[in-house]
Design an enzyme around this catalytic site. Structure first.
Site, PDB file in Angstrom:
ATOM      1  N   ASP A  88      -2.720  20.118   2.484  1.00  0.00           N
ATOM      2  CA  ASP A  88      -3.245  20.136   3.227  1.00  0.00           C
ATOM      3  C   ASP A  88      -2.790  21.046   4.476  1.00  0.00           C
ATOM      4  OD1 ASP A  88      -1.002  18.598   4.082  1.00  0.00           O
ATOM      5  OD2 ASP A  88      -2.209  16.840   5.342  1.00  0.00           O
ATOM      6  N   CYS A  97       1.906  17.420   0.951  1.00  0.00           N
ATOM      7  CA  CYS A  97       1.127  17.604   2.270  1.00  0.00           C
ATOM      8  C   CYS A  97       2.329  17.097   3.203  1.00  0.00           C
ATOM      9  CB  CYS A  97       0.332  16.197   2.829  1.00  0.00           C
ATOM     10  SG  CYS A  97       1.396  14.447   2.060  1.00  0.00           S
ATOM     11  N   THR A 120       4.322  14.947   3.394  1.00  0.00           N
ATOM     12  CA  THR A 120       5.210  14.075   3.647  1.00  0.00           C
ATOM     13  C   THR A 120       5.572  13.404   1.506  1.00  0.00           C
ATOM     14  OG1 THR A 120       4.566  11.735   3.501  1.00  0.00           O
ATOM     15  CG2 THR A 120       5.964  12.837   5.132  1.00  0.00           C
ATOM     16  N   HIS A 127       8.845   7.030 -17.636  1.00  0.00           N
ATOM     17  CA  HIS A 127       8.350   5.705 -17.679  1.00  0.00           C
ATOM     18  C   HIS A 127       7.105   5.729 -17.028  1.00  0.00           C
ATOM     19  CE1 HIS A 127      13.141   4.235 -17.229  1.00  0.00           C
ATOM     20  NE2 HIS A 127      13.114   5.981 -17.977  1.00  0.00           N
ATOM     21  N   HIS A 142       7.204   1.261 -21.639  1.00  0.00           N
ATOM     22  CA  HIS A 142       6.819   1.884 -20.443  1.00  0.00           C
ATOM     23  C   HIS A 142       5.008   1.601 -20.461  1.00  0.00           C
ATOM     24  CE1 HIS A 142      10.584   1.950 -19.166  1.00  0.00           C
ATOM     25  NE2 HIS A 142      11.262   2.805 -20.171  1.00  0.00           N
TER      26      HIS A 142
END
Ligand code: RB5
Length: 366
Positions: free
Chosen positions: A8, A66, A68, A99, A134
């Site tokens: 964004d 974005c 964050t 993992h 995993h």
């Protein structure tokens, strides 16, 4: 290899660094925008485009940005098969691949600088998924993604895992698991649980209207349409569910399938199969209390389809993620109804924690 890229306005600051890195590595970026730092766009729009490109395998993986890295990861994770995680250090990117087999990495333009991008992406691209324990965990997430816990909602479509969270079912599953539950109690409980499951298993059966006369007046009532049901227990433990179901749907036809495991190939081999003649006109429910590797359940469904069965579902008491994966893979059109989803299979192929060998506990043979 194609890599879907999107951001964004707040992530735009990182995008050129991402594109440069991918091109320098000989990868092919598919750029889903944004194309400027100007606001007005909403991160879910681009995140969903990138996530869908990964989910549909148009791209092998994706990078989203974005402000964050949080918003785009929340949105991307709503798309089936996508595992998106914000990674702001190379170590986080390495572990997220090793993992969690993360297939979309997300970055925050307000958290890191463009110069940090190459290290983070390099760590991600140069690490392989470790599998093993995993994979077992990822399988559980994949099953949860396909599952519907039901409590009265309508069940449309097909190919889902439906887990019964009804308190009565859960209570009885808790008793049947116990090692001190007697053979008599085990038999009764298995029939009771199967009977309780019928309500939801049959939720999508079609109805038709007919006219009847009550002692007071004529009225229209609804009745099951068409040829209705067939139930097919897989010998021998599936037999323990038959009477419980017939108590609720007494007109269901009953077929039987016997399979043994070839000691050399370990593949299930048919030794008995008798199905209702009009199987192609019925909704078929295969019964097998334990869905472990999924080998015999998948083989039973194949047998029924080979003989004309069109709408086949599987009804089990307890399932392991491995079995669910296999049946969905071999029969993407079949619904799986289960009362409990357990952790994994042990080295002997038993479901953990499970309840042991359902056949032995049902017939007292051990
Ligand atoms: C947009 O201003 C910002 O909220 C968005 O880019 C992101 O940080 C959301 O998680």
């Amino acid at each position: 290899m194609k890599v879907a890229v999107g951001c964004d306005h707040a992530g735009f600051v990182l995008k050129n660094a991402v594109l440069d890195f991918l091109r320098a590595k000989g990868l092919e970026p598919l750029d889903f925008g944004a194309f400027s730092e100007e606001g007005g766009d909403d991160y879910p729009d681009v995140a969903l485009k990138v996530a869908r490109a990964v989910s549909s395998e148009e791209a092998a993986c994706g990078v989203l940005m974005c402000g964050t890295g949080a918003g785009v990861s929340i949105a991307a994770n709503k798309v089936s098969g996508v595992r998106a995680v914000p990674c702001h250090t190379a170590e986080m990117a390495r572990l997220a691949r090793a993992h969690n087999d993360v297939n979309v990495i997300t970055l925050g333009g307000r958290v890191i600088k463009p110069e940090q991008v190459p290290d983070i992406l390099e760590a991600w691209f140069s690490t392989s998924f470790e599998g093993g324990r995993h994979l077992q965990r990822l399988n559980k997430i994949a099953v949860a993604e396909k599952s519907t816990a039901i409590c009265g909602n309508t069940l449309e479509g097909a190919g889902r895992t439906v887990i019964f969270d009804h308190p009565l079912v859960q209570h009885k599953v808790g008793i049947i698991r116990r090692k001190d539950t007697t053979v008599k109690q085990f038999r009764e409980l298995l029939q009771e649980i199967a009977g309780l499951m019928v309500y939801e298993v049959t939720r999508s059966l079609p109805l038709t209207e007919i006219e009847v006369e009550t002692p007071i007046a004529k009225t229209t009532v609804r009745t099951l349409a068409g040829k209705k049901l067939a139930i097919v227990p897989v010998l021998r433990a599936g037999l323990g569910m038959v009477d419980g179901i017939l108590q609720i749907v007494p007109n269901a036809k009953v077929g039987h399938i016997g399979l043994y495991r070839d000691p050399e190939t370990l593949n299930p081999v048919e030794y008995y199969c008798k199905l209702p003649q009009d199987i192609q006109e019925r909704d078929v429910f295969v019964l097998d209390p334990m869905l472990a590797t999924g080998g015999s359940a998948a083989a039973a469904i194949s047998l029924i389809k080979k003989r004309g069965g069109k709408k086949v579902s599987l009804v089990c008491l307890i399932a392991a993620p491995e079995g669910i994966e296999r049946v969905h893979k071999e029969h993407p059109d079949a619904d799986i109804f289960i009362a409990a989803l357990d952790s994994h299979l042990n080295d002997h192929g038993y479901i953990v924690p499970g309840l042991g060998d359902a056949g032995d506990r049902l017939f007292g043979t051990k």
